[in-house]
Design a protein around this motif. Structure first.
Motif, PDB file in Angstrom:
ATOM      1  N   ARG A 402     -16.776  -4.796   2.239  1.00 60.16           N
ATOM      2  CA  ARG A 402     -17.049  -3.359   2.336  1.00 60.16           C
ATOM      3  C   ARG A 402     -16.606  -2.813   3.679  1.00 60.16           C
ATOM      4  O   ARG A 402     -16.044  -1.708   3.761  1.00 60.16           O
ATOM      5  CB  ARG A 402     -18.542  -3.092   2.115  1.00 60.16           C
ATOM      6  CG  ARG A 402     -18.980  -3.170   0.662  1.00 60.16           C
ATOM      7  CD  ARG A 402     -20.336  -2.532   0.478  1.00 60.16           C
ATOM      8  NE  ARG A 402     -21.374  -3.240   1.212  1.00 60.16           N
ATOM      9  CZ  ARG A 402     -22.114  -4.222   0.712  1.00 60.16           C
ATOM     10  NH1 ARG A 402     -21.901  -4.634  -0.527  1.00 60.16           N
ATOM     11  NH2 ARG A 402     -23.047  -4.804   1.433  1.00 60.16           N
ATOM     12  N   ARG A 403     -16.859  -3.577   4.746  1.00 57.03           N
ATOM     13  CA  ARG A 403     -16.443  -3.113   6.076  1.00 57.03           C
ATOM     14  C   ARG A 403     -14.922  -2.995   6.161  1.00 57.03           C
ATOM     15  O   ARG A 403     -14.392  -2.048   6.746  1.00 57.03           O
ATOM     16  CB  ARG A 403     -16.972  -4.059   7.154  1.00 57.03           C
ATOM     17  CG  ARG A 403     -18.454  -3.899   7.454  1.00 57.03           C
ATOM     18  CD  ARG A 403     -18.805  -4.540   8.788  1.00 57.03           C
ATOM     19  NE  ARG A 403     -18.632  -5.988   8.744  1.00 57.03           N
ATOM     20  CZ  ARG A 403     -19.598  -6.846   8.448  1.00 57.03           C
ATOM     21  NH1 ARG A 403     -20.810  -6.398   8.162  1.00 57.03           N
ATOM     22  NH2 ARG A 403     -19.382  -8.155   8.443  1.00 57.03           N
ATOM     23  N   ARG A 404     -14.212  -3.967   5.559  1.00 58.68           N
ATOM     24  CA  ARG A 404     -12.754  -3.903   5.592  1.00 58.68           C
ATOM     25  C   ARG A 404     -12.233  -2.678   4.847  1.00 58.68           C
ATOM     26  O   ARG A 404     -11.285  -2.020   5.288  1.00 58.68           O
ATOM     27  CB  ARG A 404     -12.164  -5.185   4.989  1.00 58.68           C
ATOM     28  CG  ARG A 404     -12.199  -6.382   5.925  1.00 58.68           C
ATOM     29  CD  ARG A 404     -11.277  -7.486   5.432  1.00 58.68           C
ATOM     30  NE  ARG A 404     -11.704  -8.012   4.148  1.00 58.68           N
ATOM     31  CZ  ARG A 404     -12.514  -9.070   4.008  1.00 58.68           C
ATOM     32  NH1 ARG A 404     -12.970  -9.699   5.093  1.00 58.68           N
ATOM     33  NH2 ARG A 404     -12.851  -9.501   2.817  1.00 58.68           N
ATOM     34  N   ARG A 405     -12.866  -2.367   3.707  1.00 53.30           N
ATOM     35  CA  ARG A 405     -12.441  -1.183   2.953  1.00 53.30           C
ATOM     36  C   ARG A 405     -12.682   0.086   3.744  1.00 53.30           C
ATOM     37  O   ARG A 405     -11.864   1.010   3.731  1.00 53.30           O
ATOM     38  CB  ARG A 405     -13.174  -1.124   1.613  1.00 53.30           C
ATOM     39  CG  ARG A 405     -12.708  -2.166   0.607  1.00 53.30           C
ATOM     40  CD  ARG A 405     -13.157  -1.799  -0.797  1.00 53.30           C
ATOM     41  NE  ARG A 405     -14.612  -1.748  -0.914  1.00 53.30           N
ATOM     42  CZ  ARG A 405     -15.363  -2.789  -1.264  1.00 53.30           C
ATOM     43  NH1 ARG A 405     -14.781  -3.967  -1.501  1.00 53.30           N
ATOM     44  NH2 ARG A 405     -16.674  -2.668  -1.366  1.00 53.30           N
ATOM     45  N   VAL A 406     -13.821   0.143   4.444  1.00 54.66           N
ATOM     46  CA  VAL A 406     -14.115   1.329   5.254  1.00 54.66           C
ATOM     47  C   VAL A 406     -13.101   1.474   6.376  1.00 54.66           C
ATOM     48  O   VAL A 406     -12.565   2.566   6.626  1.00 54.66           O
ATOM     49  CB  VAL A 406     -15.551   1.248   5.817  1.00 54.66           C
ATOM     50  CG1 VAL A 406     -15.780   2.351   6.846  1.00 54.66           C
ATOM     51  CG2 VAL A 406     -16.572   1.349   4.698  1.00 54.66           C
ATOM     52  N   SER A 408     -10.082   0.247   6.497  1.00 52.98           N
ATOM     53  CA  SER A 408      -8.768   0.562   5.932  1.00 52.98           C
ATOM     54  C   SER A 408      -8.668   2.039   5.589  1.00 52.98           C
ATOM     55  O   SER A 408      -7.644   2.689   5.836  1.00 52.98           O
ATOM     56  CB  SER A 408      -8.516  -0.280   4.673  1.00 52.98           C
ATOM     57  OG  SER A 408      -8.486  -1.650   4.991  1.00 52.98           O
ATOM     58  N   SER A 409      -9.749   2.584   5.044  1.00 46.85           N
ATOM     59  CA  SER A 409      -9.714   4.007   4.683  1.00 46.85           C
ATOM     60  C   SER A 409      -9.612   4.894   5.913  1.00 46.85           C
ATOM     61  O   SER A 409      -9.030   5.989   5.863  1.00 46.85           O
ATOM     62  CB  SER A 409     -10.967   4.365   3.876  1.00 46.85           C
ATOM     63  OG  SER A 409     -12.130   4.235   4.678  1.00 46.85           O
ATOM     64  N   LEU A 410     -10.161   4.433   7.039  1.00 50.45           N
ATOM     65  CA  LEU A 410     -10.089   5.225   8.268  1.00 50.45           C
ATOM     66  C   LEU A 410      -8.701   5.146   8.903  1.00 50.45           C
ATOM     67  O   LEU A 410      -8.261   6.076   9.580  1.00 50.45           O
ATOM     68  CB  LEU A 410     -11.144   4.752   9.263  1.00 50.45           C
ATOM     69  CG  LEU A 410     -12.598   4.996   8.868  1.00 50.45           C
ATOM     70  CD1 LEU A 410     -13.542   4.353   9.879  1.00 50.45           C
ATOM     71  CD2 LEU A 410     -12.891   6.489   8.762  1.00 50.45           C
ATOM     72  N   VAL A 412      -5.751   4.610   7.235  1.00 57.32           N
ATOM     73  CA  VAL A 412      -4.692   5.231   6.428  1.00 57.32           C
ATOM     74  C   VAL A 412      -4.630   6.724   6.740  1.00 57.32           C
ATOM     75  O   VAL A 412      -5.644   7.408   6.624  1.00 57.32           O
ATOM     76  CB  VAL A 412      -4.971   5.018   4.922  1.00 57.32           C
ATOM     77  CG1 VAL A 412      -3.949   5.786   4.094  1.00 57.32           C
ATOM     78  CG2 VAL A 412      -4.928   3.537   4.597  1.00 57.32           C
ATOM     79  N   SER A 414      -4.251  10.677   6.555  1.00 55.79           N
ATOM     80  CA  SER A 414      -4.502  11.624   5.486  1.00 55.79           C
ATOM     81  C   SER A 414      -3.216  12.346   5.133  1.00 55.79           C
ATOM     82  O   SER A 414      -2.326  12.550   5.962  1.00 55.79           O
ATOM     83  CB  SER A 414      -5.565  12.646   5.913  1.00 55.79           C
ATOM     84  OG  SER A 414      -6.764  11.981   6.259  1.00 55.79           O
ATOM     85  N   THR A 415      -3.072  12.752   3.882  1.00 55.11           N
ATOM     86  CA  THR A 415      -1.896  13.468   3.406  1.00 55.11           C
ATOM     87  C   THR A 415      -2.281  14.924   3.194  1.00 55.11           C
ATOM     88  O   THR A 415      -3.231  15.229   2.472  1.00 55.11           O
ATOM     89  CB  THR A 415      -1.392  12.871   2.094  1.00 55.11           C
ATOM     90  OG1 THR A 415      -1.076  11.501   2.311  1.00 55.11           O
ATOM     91  CG2 THR A 415      -0.135  13.602   1.624  1.00 55.11           C
TER      92      THR A 415
END
Length: 417
Positions: A402-406, A408-410, A412, A414-415
Motif C-alpha cells: 500500500r505504501r508503494r502504491r501511495v 507511486s501515485s505521488l 506520477v 498529473s495530466t
C-alpha cells in the motif's frame, strides 16, 4: 469474534490436545509429589519478612524527622503491602499452601489486608475467573464490568469515558476488587436474606480496614498522626497501582484471547489447559520483580496450576515454554513495559466505535478467533505460532504494498487538459 473451537485455533488435533493435557497433568503430579520443607520454609520466611518490613516501615515513618525518612518508610510500607496482597493474600487464598495443614496459612482462614473479604474474593476469582478464564458472559474479570477490552462486547456511548474509568480503577483497585467480589456473591445468592448477610460482611470488613489504616494507626502516632495517615494513604495507592499493573499485564495485552461459552461446552482437561495458555500472558522479571508481583509475572503457569506453590512457577515456566516450542504454540511473554503498553492501548482503542478501527473483529491484537485463518489456511503441519507469524508477515507485506502504491501515485505527474 471470540474463539469457539480452541483446538482449531491452536492448530492442534484432538490427539495433540489430549497428549498436551496428559503431559501437563504429569507435571502437576511431579510438583505435588515434591512439595516439602523447602516450600514450607519459603512461605514462612515470606510471612516473617513481610511482617518485619511492615513494622520497620511504620517505625521509620513515625521516628524520622525528615522528608527522606518519610519517603523511605512509605516506600517500604508499600512494598510490604504488595507482598501481603499478592505473594501472601492472593496465593494463600488459592490454596497453594493448604497441603501444609497449617491453620494459619490456609485458604479458609487467611484474611488479607484489603477492604474486601477474602471469602467473597475467592468465589469470584478462584471459580468464576480461573475455571472459566476469559469466557464471555461468565468470567466477569474481562474488563471487570467497567472496561471494554474486547470487540465481543458491543460499543456503547459510555465507553468514550473508559480511559477515565481505567484511571479511576487503577487508583482504587482494592475497592474495585472488593465490589467485584460482592457482586459475584450476590449473583449466586439464593435469597434476599443471603444477599443482606453478604453485604453486612462486606461492610464490616470495610469498616475494620478503614478504621485500622486511617483512624487507629494514625491515632497511635500522637502528634505525628499526619505523617502516619499520609504514609498509609500513599502506600495503599502505590499498592493499588502495582496490583492493577500486574493483573492487567497478565490478562489484557495483545494475544490474550477470549472465548465463547460454546468453547467450554464438554471441555476436556487438555482443552482447559490449552485455553489457559492462550488466554493469559507473562511479563519478563528477575527474582526481585517476581517476588514483588507475587510471582504473577508467571500468569500462564499460575492459570495452569493456580494451587501449586508460587515459588515453583519459575521452574515450571521453563517446562511450559518447552512444551509450547514442541507443539508450536505461542508463549506470550514480553517486558513489563511492553505488556502494560499493549493493555493500555487496547483500553484507549476500544473506547471508540468499531467503525473507526482498522483490524477486523476476528483478526485484531486484542480480539481474534479461528476465523482469522479461513482466508489463507496454514501449511500442513504448521502450528499456531507459525500461522501467526505468517499472518503477521502477510500484513506487513500488504502495508508495504500500500505504501508503494501511495508513493507511486505521488510521483506520477498529473495530466492537465
Amino acid at each position: 469474534m471470540a474463539i469457539t473451537d480452541v483446538a482449531a485455533y491452536a492448530h492442534l488435533s484432538p490427539a495433540d490436545v489430549e497428549e498436551l493435557g496428559i503431559r501437563l497433568d504429569d507435571l502437576r503430579s511431579e510438583i505435588e509429589a515434591s512439595r516439602g520443607s523447602r516450600d514450607a520454609n519459603y512461605i514462612r520466611r515470606t510471612i516473617l519478612f513481610q511482617r518485619t518490613l511492615d513494622v520497620a516501615a511504620r517505625l521509620l515513618v513515625h521516628a524520622s524527622a525528615s522528608r527522606t525518612g518519610w519517603m523511605a518508610g512509605t516506600a517500604a510500607l508499600a512494598l510490604a503491602k504488595c507482598v501481603e496482597n499478592m505473594e501472601l493474600g492472593h496465593n494463600i487464598g488459592h490454596g497453594q499452601w493448604d497441603w501444609m495443614n497449617d491453620p494459619e496459612i490456609h485458604s479458609t482462614t487467611w484474611e488479607w489486608d484489603m477492604v474486601g473479604p477474602s471469602a467473597q474474593w475467592r468465589y469470584s476469582h478462584n471459580f468464576r475467573h480461573h475455571v472459566y478464564t476469559n469466557v464471555l458472559d461468565i468470567d466477569d474479570d474481562i474488563g471487570f464490568g467497567v472496561l471494554r477490552v474486547t470487540r465481543d462486547e458491543p460499543w456503547q456511548r459510555r465507553n468514550l469515558l473508559q480511559p477515565l474509568h481505567n484511571l479511576l480503577l487503577a487508583v482504587t483497585f482494592e475497592w474495585g476488587i472488593a465490589r467485584h467480589g460482592l457482586h459475584s456473591e450476590h449473583e449466586r445468592a439464593t435469597s434476599t436474606d443471603e444477599q443482606l448477610e453478604q453485604s453486612t460482611s462486606f461492610k464490616q470488613k470495610v469498616r475494620r480496614q478503614v478504621l485500622k489504616d486511617y483512624v487507629f494507626l494514625p491515632a497511635l502516632s500522637g502528634r505525628r498522626w499526619r505523617r502516619t495517615l499520609t504514609a498509609n494513604v500513599t502506600a495503599n495507592l502505590l499498592r493499588n497501582l502495582w496490583a492493577y499493573a500486574v493483573i492487567f499485564c497478565g490478562h489484557f495485552p495483545d494475544g490474550a484471547q477470549k472465548f465463547t461459552a460454546e468453547a467450554v461446552r464438554d471441555e476436556s482437561r487438555g482443552e482447559w489447559y490449552l485455553r489457559q495458555m492462550l488466554g493469559t500472558a507473562n511479563f519478563d522479571a528477575g527474582r526481585m520483580l517476581a517476588f514483588a508481583s507475587g510471582n504473577l509475572c508467571y500468569q500462564i503457569e499460575h492459570h495452569l496450576f493456580p494451587d501449586l506453590p508460587s515459588n515453583r512457577y519459575a521452574a515450571i515456566a521453563t517446562r511450559v515454554r518447552a512444551l509450547c516450542d514442541e507443539y508450536d504454540l505461542p508463549y506470550n511473554s514480553e517486558s513489563l513495559l511492553r505488556q502494560f503498553f499493549q493493555a493500555q492501548r487496547t483500553i484507549v482503542k476500544l473506547a471508540v466505535p468499531d467503525r473507526f478501527l482498522v483490524a477486523t473483529a476476528d483478526d485484531a491484537p486484542e480480539t481474534a478467533s479461528e476465523r482469522r485463518f479461513l482466508a489463507e489456511p496454514s501449511a500442513p503441519g504448521a502450528g499456531l505460532r507459525t500461522a501467526l507469524r505468517h499472518a503477521a508477515e502477510r500484513k506487513m507485506a500488504q502495508r508495504r504494498s500500500r505504501r508503494r502504491r501511495v508513493v507511486s501515485s505521488l510521483l506520477v505527474p498529473s495530466t492537465f487538459v
